[in-house]
Design an enzyme around this catalytic site. Structure first.
Site, mmCIF file in Angstrom:
data_model
loop_
_atom_site.group_PDB
_atom_site.id
_atom_site.type_symbol
_atom_site.label_atom_id
_atom_site.label_comp_id
_atom_site.label_asym_id
_atom_site.label_seq_id
_atom_site.Cartn_x
_atom_site.Cartn_y
_atom_site.Cartn_z
ATOM 1 N N ARG A 44 0.820 -1.218 0.000
ATOM 2 C CA ARG A 44 0.000 0.000 0.000
ATOM 3 C C ARG A 44 0.854 1.268 0.000
ATOM 4 O O ARG A 44 0.470 2.283 -0.582
ATOM 5 C CB ARG A 44 -0.942 0.001 1.191
ATOM 6 C CG ARG A 44 -2.077 -0.996 1.008
ATOM 7 C CD ARG A 44 -3.123 -0.768 2.040
ATOM 8 N NE ARG A 44 -4.263 -1.638 1.854
ATOM 9 C CZ ARG A 44 -5.327 -1.606 2.635
ATOM 10 N NH1 ARG A 44 -5.387 -0.760 3.643
ATOM 11 N NH2 ARG A 44 -6.325 -2.415 2.427
ATOM 12 N N ASP A 146 -15.124 10.545 8.800
ATOM 13 C CA ASP A 146 -14.108 9.517 8.585
ATOM 14 C C ASP A 146 -12.736 10.157 8.776
ATOM 15 O O ASP A 146 -12.603 11.378 8.673
ATOM 16 C CB ASP A 146 -14.220 8.926 7.168
ATOM 17 C CG ASP A 146 -13.583 7.549 7.054
ATOM 18 O OD1 ASP A 146 -14.330 6.550 7.095
ATOM 19 O OD2 ASP A 146 -12.336 7.469 6.955
HETATM 20 C C1 LIG Z 1 -14.494 -0.640 6.322
HETATM 21 S S1 LIG Z 1 -14.917 1.064 6.418
HETATM 22 C C2 LIG Z 1 -16.539 0.983 7.124
HETATM 23 C C3 LIG Z 1 -17.530 1.862 6.398
HETATM 24 C C4 LIG Z 1 -18.966 1.765 6.885
HETATM 25 N N1 LIG Z 1 -19.063 2.152 8.271
HETATM 26 C C5 LIG Z 1 -19.523 0.380 6.673
HETATM 27 O O1 LIG Z 1 -19.761 -0.353 7.655
HETATM 28 O O2 LIG Z 1 -19.751 -0.020 5.536
HETATM 29 C C6 LIG Z 1 -13.920 1.583 7.810
HETATM 30 C C7 LIG Z 1 -13.651 3.089 7.815
HETATM 31 O O3 LIG Z 1 -13.115 3.459 9.084
HETATM 32 C C8 LIG Z 1 -12.250 4.551 8.889
HETATM 33 N N2 LIG Z 1 -11.380 4.704 10.078
HETATM 34 C C9 LIG Z 1 -10.367 3.918 10.491
HETATM 35 N N3 LIG Z 1 -9.830 4.396 11.609
HETATM 36 C C10 LIG Z 1 -10.528 5.508 11.934
HETATM 37 C C11 LIG Z 1 -10.436 6.458 13.000
HETATM 38 N N4 LIG Z 1 -9.518 6.343 13.980
HETATM 39 N N5 LIG Z 1 -11.303 7.489 13.010
HETATM 40 C C12 LIG Z 1 -12.239 7.617 12.035
HETATM 41 N N6 LIG Z 1 -12.373 6.755 11.004
HETATM 42 C C13 LIG Z 1 -11.512 5.714 10.958
HETATM 43 C C14 LIG Z 1 -11.513 4.182 7.607
HETATM 44 O O4 LIG Z 1 -10.938 5.298 6.989
HETATM 45 C C15 LIG Z 1 -12.625 3.528 6.784
HETATM 46 O O5 LIG Z 1 -13.196 4.413 5.861
#
Ligand SMILES: C[S@@+](CC[C@H](N)C(=O)[O-])C[C@H]1O[C@@H](n2cnc3c(N)ncnc32)[C@H](O)[C@@H]1O
Length: 275
Positions: A44, A146
């Site tokens: 990545r 996010d």
């Molecule tokens: C797999 S996606 C989930 C999206 C949606 N909630 C769903 O269930 O389909 C996880 C998201 O968490 C975000 N993320 C990871 N760590 C985070 C943090 N510390 N604060 C805010 N967002 C975070 C990532 O950028 C990513 O877009």
């Protein structure tokens, strides 16, 4: 920052650099990378090295670590987050919200927050559901946040490939979306009236979430799988401060709040209420 447009060969990711990178990501975002993620991190970040001209991961990381205001810091976070999402994911949660609205007709306003909203599908799904049952002009609002700026830009664009509309259904597509034509065929856009009810902003859940205000519904799904118990607790402490008494918290069916102190009442395996 170095600049080079030529493709570069770069050194392999050393164990030491991997350790430093994962420690930093953990401190910054709460994301825990196990040993088996080393090759994933290398692949990545490989593109970032190519883009920035750094020849090894160590020098690249040193730059990122010392320049948290620089856009490369955000590229680094973007590269190491997983953003998989889709409309009406885990439909049971949306069914639950639908029933909640139906059984509380006297409730005047609904505030929903899609914490870790990725590219916006979850926030727009909530918006469609609330619009279905409370009207587009009803007293409701959806917020989406996010840590990744790349996905937030996508959420703001509200422009998606048609093949990703599965969960929306024909009726809602007609009602809330515009089908792309010509160069945009094969895509759809969320209609402006629905979009106006949804706001997106950057937020790191390991830090204060106060600016969100108090919410009736908090969706924090498929993000805690990347956290260890310490990070989960940190995040839950911040997030719960924004949940109204009587409000609901939704986590993914694949996640758990085991070993996390929360004081919520469990309503269903992945649904909790603040009482
Ligand atoms: C797999 S996606 C989930 C999206 C949606 N909630 C769903 O269930 O389909 C996880 C998201 O968490 C975000 N993320 C990871 N760590 C985070 C943090 N510390 N604060 C805010 N967002 C975070 C990532 O950028 C990513 O877009």
């Amino acid at each position: 920052m170095k600049s080079s447009l030529l493709p570069l060969e770069h050194a392999a990711l050393t164990q030491r650099d991997f350790e430093l990178i994962r420690q930093f990501l953990y401190e910054e975002a709460g994301i825990f990378l196990s040993d088996i993620k080393k090759s994933l991190v290398a692949s990545r970040l490989c593109r970032r090295l190519k883009e920035t001209g750094y020849e090894n991961y160590g020098d690249y990381f040193e730059f990122v670590k010392n320049h948290s205001e620089h856009s490369e810091y955000h590229h680094f976070i973007d590269a190491l987050t997983t953003n998989e999402t889709f409309f009406f994911r885990e439909i049971e949660h949306f069914e639950f919200v639908k029933n909640l609205i139906k059984t509380h007709p006297q409730k005047k306003s609904w505030q929903a927050w899609s914490a870790a909203c990725s590219s916006g599908e979850e926030a727009y799904s909530l918006a469609m559901l609330l619009a279905d049952h409370l009207g587009i002009d009803g007293q409701w609002q959806v917020q989406g946040s996010d840590i990744s700026q790349r996905v937030l830009a996508k959420a703001e664009m509200a422009h998606y490939p048609l093949e990703r509309n599965d969960g929306i259904g024909f009726e809602r597509l007609q009602k809330y979306c515009l089908k792309g034509i010509g160069k945009q065929s094969g895509t759809f856009l969320i209609d402006e009236t629905l979009k106006a009810k949804v706001t997106f902003f950057a937020m790191n859940l390991t830090q204060s979430c106060e600016s969100v205000g108090m919410c009736d519904l908090i969706f924090i799904r498929n993000v805690m799988i990347y956290f260890d118990t310490v990070s989960k607790q940190r995040v839950i402490n911040h997030v719960l401060k924004q949940l109204k008494v009587g409000g609901y918290l939704f986590i993914s069916h694949t996640e758990s709040l085991m070993h996390v102190k929360h004081g919520l009442k469990q309503i269903k395996p992945s649904i909790y209420q603040r009482i």
